[in-house]
Every structure is written in structure tokens, then in C-alpha cells.
Design a protein around this motif. Structure first.
Motif, mmCIF file in Angstrom:
data_model
loop_
_atom_site.group_PDB
_atom_site.id
_atom_site.type_symbol
_atom_site.label_atom_id
_atom_site.label_comp_id
_atom_site.label_asym_id
_atom_site.label_seq_id
_atom_site.Cartn_x
_atom_site.Cartn_y
_atom_site.Cartn_z
ATOM 1 N N TYR A 266 0.834 -1.206 0.000
ATOM 2 C CA TYR A 266 0.000 0.000 0.000
ATOM 3 C C TYR A 266 0.867 1.255 0.000
ATOM 4 N N ARG B 289 -0.805 7.757 -6.135
ATOM 5 C CA ARG B 289 -0.847 6.990 -7.392
ATOM 6 C C ARG B 289 0.544 6.890 -8.001
ATOM 7 N N THR C 48 2.691 4.230 -6.478
ATOM 8 C CA THR C 48 2.335 2.862 -6.868
ATOM 9 C C THR C 48 2.963 2.503 -8.217
ATOM 10 N N HIS D 137 -4.712 1.870 -8.962
ATOM 11 C CA HIS D 137 -5.165 3.123 -8.327
ATOM 12 C C HIS D 137 -6.356 3.672 -9.109
ATOM 13 N N ALA E 164 -0.663 -0.736 -4.511
ATOM 14 C CA ALA E 164 -1.953 -0.062 -4.633
ATOM 15 C C ALA E 164 -2.129 1.072 -3.634
ATOM 16 N N THR E 165 -3.082 1.929 -3.961
ATOM 17 C CA THR E 165 -3.583 2.875 -2.971
ATOM 18 C C THR E 165 -4.605 2.127 -2.135
#
Length: 697
Positions: free
Chosen positions: A235, A239, A242, A260, A285-286
Motif C-alpha cells: 500500500y 498513485r 504505486t 489506483h 496499490a492505494t
């Protein structure tokens, strides 16, 4: 066992393949069946879904399940169908012919459960009034609350359901909700008298690890080298992060994708699908990723940046190890993260509340005492002993007798009438001559300057440790004021000692290890390959066929008959009929070669419980394993030379009954024949043990 309980246990085994309910599940299910409204707070992976899925089978009619996530709906419906349960979902993404089939099946009473997004509920309004709704389940119920960590306006309109169906039990479920959020959920859903079940928030299989945020990329690469071929999520806050991190992982030969909100819907859906189906093992990922995923074999979760509150952090790490197998959670922490997060919440409507939550998250990251204690204390659950499964417990800092410091702090909080937040408590204890202190006249109280010899930052850290040890409580919605707990009173009045850690942060060394080769030839790997092949054929995620925990149980027990296969955790009647032949063939082929009795770590853990005199069932419950696995451990330990008094597991009379059955039943080679002969009252493991001891005679 009452007939009702007996029936519920049969449904549990037949449809879900489990022998025992988890904590609180049976009580919740019985309350729902008897028509009571309930509010269920149960951690991710704790078995929330079972609480409404099983009663839907025990009651006539159809269960209405409100779920905010389309991806989760599809996964849950696929899993239910694999277990022989009639389920469907209804949402805006479906083709007209799909919608027509769902509505037809619903009208004709062909569905046990129907999953609906809150935004689509009104479209089914007329049809729902024509059918028998046996229960209403509101999943992810924290979405209804503005105090929750995922406020969703469409949920606020669900209060009408209880008014329309006053006699129908309504159950609200969520993984995390503090008392304020629980109250809000109950009020908004019009279930003020709902019985509340708050399960333990402890996920003992998760290793909790926090490291300084230097050299994060190198640390992550080293971590992945030590966790090859495992599925996990990283995490990040932005964006851009990522995308950059996913690229660096790909450059290092890892299969990773970024996820994202900036990607188009089709691309996001494809990335998520590939992750669920084990084609892409690593997702960067977010926080938007993972909430709608019911994937049980995520082995690790990494937080590249610190989350903004403990609720969010807890839910995200909860996506690891949902199958109960040991899993790793890693959080990187730097003060720069807290500054960035403070900027994010500057314009929030409830900035004071959000800031207090962020500070508590920061205190967790900076903790020098058992992290599981800190985490559980936050949710109002107190551990007496350290957990032994976090970075602090594994590498204990040096401690000193901090009782005097603790007493000064607790006395200070008392003199301030438990009305002040951390900063003011420190100022008063250090004797600060500032306007805030003088305006309230705190320079005149007895504890003013009681800790003036301790630096401000050091005293702050000591108080954070006291909060984390459960001596003090923070009231976030009341300006973050500090209150004494019952443990604090033992320190002040009963002579309880307090250990505080020296304020030295450990230096994290970055291990340099070569990536190990993929294990080949193990039964688990063979079973996993078969599972993947079947999943591809059926176009479903692999874990819907069987979880990793089920495969490990097969590896441990090595069943060779359908009766033995039915004893595997996660094997119910539907999966027995569909998959037994294929999996048994693989197991039989693997077990043809004679093997030496191998005593591993898991067997040694069972040895300790045997020596304590526990029964098979008690050991299985304590170790969260099946009775069949524990029985196999007992035999392997016995054959490996351990003296075992079998009288603690089976009586002479029971052995005599099994010997008599040998003569009476038609097929004495079939365990199921014995099981049916004893009217399902004698467990399979005991039948196997009796036959083993008779053979030894």
C-alpha cells in the motif's frame, strides 16, 4: 447438543466443510434465527459472512444482503455456489439477460441469498415485497457512519428497511468500529436494541513488523527474496508511488502491477482479476484496493507509508492470512509520512478527530512495547502477556523500572481531572511557564513540575508507552483527553510495577539473501497445481476451489478415501462430490512411496499439549487445526518414539465398542460404515485410533 444446534452443525459441515464454529458465530446465528437484530464487529478473516450465510439456509425464504462492493459480491456468490448454495447478485453491471434470470429465480423462491448494492436496492423494491425475506444483512456497515472510516451516503438511506420489515431480523456487520461508530450504525439502521457482538480483534497468525522508512525499496526487495512465490499487497499513499514502485519490482524480476483510481475501470478490473486468480502475485496499490477481495491466500501486506488511522491499518493488514496460516505484515514509518498525512486532513470537516486518530497511529508506529498489545488496547481489548509474534517481542528493547515516572504521569492526569490531552499533561508535568498552563491555573496543582528533569520528547514517548500498555485511554471525540484505566489504579494504589523501554530505536539491517528456488515435489505443490488447473477450467479464483489451509490439511492428513477426505477442513458435501476423485488421485500417487516418520515443528507444538493432558478436541481448538490433523500428529509422535497414554484420548469401553462393530458391519474397511453404525456420534479420528490400537494388539 440440542436438535437446533445439531442441525446448525450439520449445515456447517455439509455446506462449508467445517467441524466447529468460530468465536461468537453460533450465538449470533441462533439470535438471528430467533428473530433478534444484531450488530457484529468481527475482524477481517474472522468469519463474518458465515453469520448470515448459514441462517439463510436454516430459515425459509431468501436472505437479502446489502454489500457495497460489486467484486466482493461476485466472489462470495461464486464461493457459495461452489458449496452447493443457491445464491446470486444484482447490480448495475449485469447484462439484461442476467438480470432477468436473477429476478426470475428470486420471484420463484430459487435463491437462498441475494446480494444487492445499496444504490441498486430501489430497483428491486417491488419484487422484494412479493417474496419472503428471512433476514436482512448489511455488510461493511461502517459505511453508514460519518464517524466510520469509509462514509458512504447511499448507506444512510437503509434505515427504512427495519421499518418496512419490522419482524425480520436485521444484522449489521463490519470489521472495525469504535463505540461511536457502533452507536451511529445502530441509530441509522433503526436497530437501537440490537445485541452487540464484538469478537476478539486478535489475529495471532499475523506477524506485526514496523521498520524505519530508510531504504524502503531495498528492504522490500530483500523481504520479497525471503517470501518467494507468495501473494501480497503493497500500500502506498499516492498513485505516482504505486506506479514507480511496481516498475522497480518488475525491474527486479517480480510480477507486479500498480492499482489506483487513475486507471480506467476495465484495466482496474483486469488487474484485480489477475491478482485473485494468482496470475499477478504482487499488487502495489492505494487504499482503494483490497476491500472487495475475499482472497484467502494473501501471505503478506506491506505499508510503504503509514496509514492515517489504526482502523484503516487494521483492516488492510487483515487482508493477509485470512485462511489462518502464518502471514507477515510490514509497516514502514518516517516522520515525513505524518507531515504529509496532516496536510491531507487539513481541510477535513472533523479535523480534530482525524488528527487525534493520526496521532494514535503514529504512537503505534513508535511503540517500544508489544505491538499486538497496542493494537488490541486501541479496540478496548487487553492482553496480559506479550504476544511473541511481533518485531518488538522478537527483538526486545532494554527496559527499566518506570514505576515512579508512571505514577507521576497518572497523578498528573488525575489532578487535571482527566480533562486534558497529551500535550498539556506533558507541559504541566514539566512545569512549563506558558500561557495555556497559566490561563487554566495549572501552575498551582500539586504535580506541576513533577517531571521537570525529563525532556519533553522523552516524556511524550514514555506516556505513549503507557497508553500502549493500557494504563491510559485517549478519548478522540473529546479533544483527545487522557483518562485512567482500571490498570492505572493498580499502579497508583496497589503497588503494580511498570516497565518502560529505553528510548533507543534499533538499527535495521537489510539482509542480503539469494532468492530460494521454488519447492518442487511436495504434496502441497502438487495439490496447488491441481487446484489452479481446476480453477482455470471453471473460471473461478483458486481459493474458491479450496483454501491454502485446506490443502495443508490434506498434506498433513493424507486422506485416501472419500470418508477421510470429508474430514478435511473446508470439505463439505458439494466439494466432496465435485473434487474428491481428482484430489484423492494426486494424494494416492504421492503417498505410494514409503516415507520416514518426520517430526516437524508443528508436531512438537502438539507434543506440548499432549504432555499437558489435553484431549484431541482441546488441542485442535487451541492450535486452530482439525481433529484429523491432531490425530495424525499423535500417531507420528508415537511412531517417532514418544510415550503416549492413549487412555487420555479413548476409553477401553470405546475400543471394545469399535471391536464389536468390526464384527457387525458389512464393510469393515470403510470408516464411513463405522461412522454411520455409531449414528454419527463417534468422530472419525476416534474410530481410526480404536482400529489402530486393535491392530497393534
Amino acid at each position: 447438543m440440542t436438535p437446533e444446534k445439531d442441525n446448525l452443525h450439520k449445515l456447517l459441515k455439509t455446506h462449508f466443510g467445517y467441524d466447529h464454529f468460530r468465536e461468537n458465530q453460533l450465538d449470533i446465528i441462533q439470535d438471528i434465527i430467533s428473530g433478534k437484530d444484531t450488530l457484529v464487529i468481527m475482524p477481517t478473516g474472522g468469519g463474518k459472512s458465515m453469520c448470515f450465510q448459514l441462517p439463510s439456509l436454516a430459515l425459509s425464504g431468501t436472505a437479502l444482503v446489502i454489500s457495497p462492493l460489486i467484486a466482493l459480491m461476485k466472489d462470495q456468490v461464486d464461493a457459495l455456489k461452489a458449496n452447493g448454495i443457491r445464491a446470486a447478485y444484482y447490480n448495475s453491471t449485469q447484462a439484461p439477460e442476467e438480470i432477468e434470470k436473477v429476478t426470475h429465480d428470486l420471484r420463484e423462491g430459487h435463491l437462498d441469498l441475494i446480494y444487492v448494492a445499496p444504490e441498486s436496492l430501489s430497483l428491486l423494491d417491488t419484487l422484494l415485497q412479493e417474496i419472503q425475506v428471512n433476514l436482512i444483512a448489511v455488510d461493511e456497515a461502517h459505511c453508514i457512519s460519518s464517524w466510520g472510516h469509509d462514509f458512504r451516503p447511499a448507506y444512510t438511506q437503509l434505515g427504512y428497511l427495519k421499518k418496512r420489515y419490522p419482524e425480520t431480523p436485521l444484522v449489521a456487520l463490519t470489521a472495525t468500529a469504535d463505540v461511536s461508530t457502533q452507536d451511529d450504525i445502530a441509530e441509522q439502521l433503526s436497530i437501537p436494541k440490537a445485541k452487540r457482538y464484538v469478537a476478539s480483534f486478535d489475529r495471532p497468525n499475523l506477524f506485526l513488523d514496523v521498520r524505519p522508512g530508510q531504504n524502503r525499496i531495498q528492504q522490500i526487495l530483500a523481504f520479497l527474496d525471503n517470501h518467494p512465490f507468495e501473494s501480497g499487497i503493497v500500500y502506498c499513499l499516492s498513485r505516482k508511488s504505486t506506479e514507480q514502485l511496481a516498475q522497480k519490482l518488475r525491474d527486479a524480476d517480480h510480477t507486479a502491477k500498480a492499482y489506483h483510481a487513475g486507471l480506467d475501470a476495465k484495466e482496474r478490473a483486469k488487474i484485480q482479476e489477475d491478482f485473485i486468480n494468482d496470475k499477478t502475485p504482487i499488487i502495489v496499490a492505494t487504499i482503494a484496493f483490497g476491500m472487495g477481495i475475499d482472497k484467502s491466500n494473501v501471505r503478506w501486506v506491506i505499508h510503504y507509508n503509514m496509514p492515517k488511522n489504526i482502523e484503516g491499518y487494521y483492516q488492510e493488514i487483515g487482508r493477509a492470512g485470512r485462511d489462518g496460516i502464518p502471514s507477515h505484515t510490514l509497516l514502514f514509518y518516517s516522520y515525513a509520512d505524518t507531515i504529509q498525512l496532516r496536510k491531507f486532513i487539513e481541510n477535513s470537516a472533523n479535523i480534530e478527530y482525524q488528527t487525534a486518530k493520526l496521532e494514535r497511529m503514529q504512537q503505534y508506529a513508535e511503540a517500544l512495547s508489544c505491538r499486538r498489545k497496542v493494537l488490541l488496547n486501541y479496540f478496548g481489548e487487553f492482553l496480559i502477556e506479550d504476544c511473541g509474534n511481533c518485531d518488538i517481542c522478537k527483538n526486545n528493547p532494554e527496559y527499566f523500572d518506570g514505576t515512579t515516572i508512571a505514577q507521576k504521569v497518572l497523578s498528573g492526569v488525575t489532578r487535571l481531572k482527566e480533562q486534558e490531552a497529551l500535550g498539556m499533561v506533558i507541559d504541566v508535568l514539566r512545569g512549563a511557564h506558558n500561557a495555556s498552563v497559566y490561563d487554566k491555573g495549572y501552575q498551582h496543582i500539586k504535580t506541576f513540575g513533577a517531571a521537570k528533569d525529563i525532556a519533553w520528547k522523552d516524556l511524550q514517548q514514555y506516556i505513549i508507552q503507557m497508553i500502549n500498555q493500557g494504563l491510559l485511554e485517549i478519548r478522540f471525540r473529546e479533544s483527545g483527553r487522557l483518562l485512567l484505566t482500571s490498570l492505572a489504579k493498580e499502579v497508583l494504589f496497589k503497588g503494580k510495577k511498570v516497565q518502560l523501554a529505553n528510548l533507543v530505536q534499533p538499527i535495521v539491517e537489510i539482509p542480503k539473501e539469494r532468492k530460494p528456488k521454488k519447492p518442487k515435489g511436495t504434496l502441497f505443490e502438487k495439490l496447488r497445481e491441481l487446484r489452479n488447473e481446476l480453477a482455470r477450467d471453471e473460471n473461478v479464483p483458486a481459493y474458491i476451489i479450496f483454501s491454502d489451509a485446506s490443502l495443508k490439511d490434506m498434506e498433513d492428513q493424507e486422506p485416501t478415501t472419500e470418508a477421510e477426505f470429508l474430514q478435511i477442513s473446508g470439505v463439505g458435501q458439494a466439494k466432496l462430490e465435485r473434487y474428491a476423485t481428482d484430489f484423492l488421485n494426486v494424494i494416492k500417487a504421492h503417498t505410494k512411496k514409503p516415507k520416514k516418520t518426520k517430526i516437524g515443528k508443528t508436531h512438537e507444538e502438539t507434543r506440548v499439549y499432549i504432555e499437558e493432558g489435553l484431549s484431541i478436541e482441546e488441542i485442535a481448538e487451541a492450535r486452530n487445526l482439525t481433529t484429523g490433523s491432531i490425530f495424525n500428529h499423535v500417531l507420528k509422535l508415537y511412531e517417532g518414539g514418544m510415550h503416549i497414554d492413549f487412555d487420555q484420548f479413548i476409553t477401553t469401553q470405546e475400543i471394545a465398542q469399535i471391536e464389536k462393530a468390526q464384527e457387525e458391519i458389512e464393510d469393515a474397511s470403510s470408516l464411513k460404515s463405522y461412522f454411520m453404525h455409531f449414528e454419527e456420534q463417534v468422530p472419525y479420528w476416534k474410530i481410526k485410533l480404536g482400529l489402530y490400537l486393535l491392530q497393534k494388539r
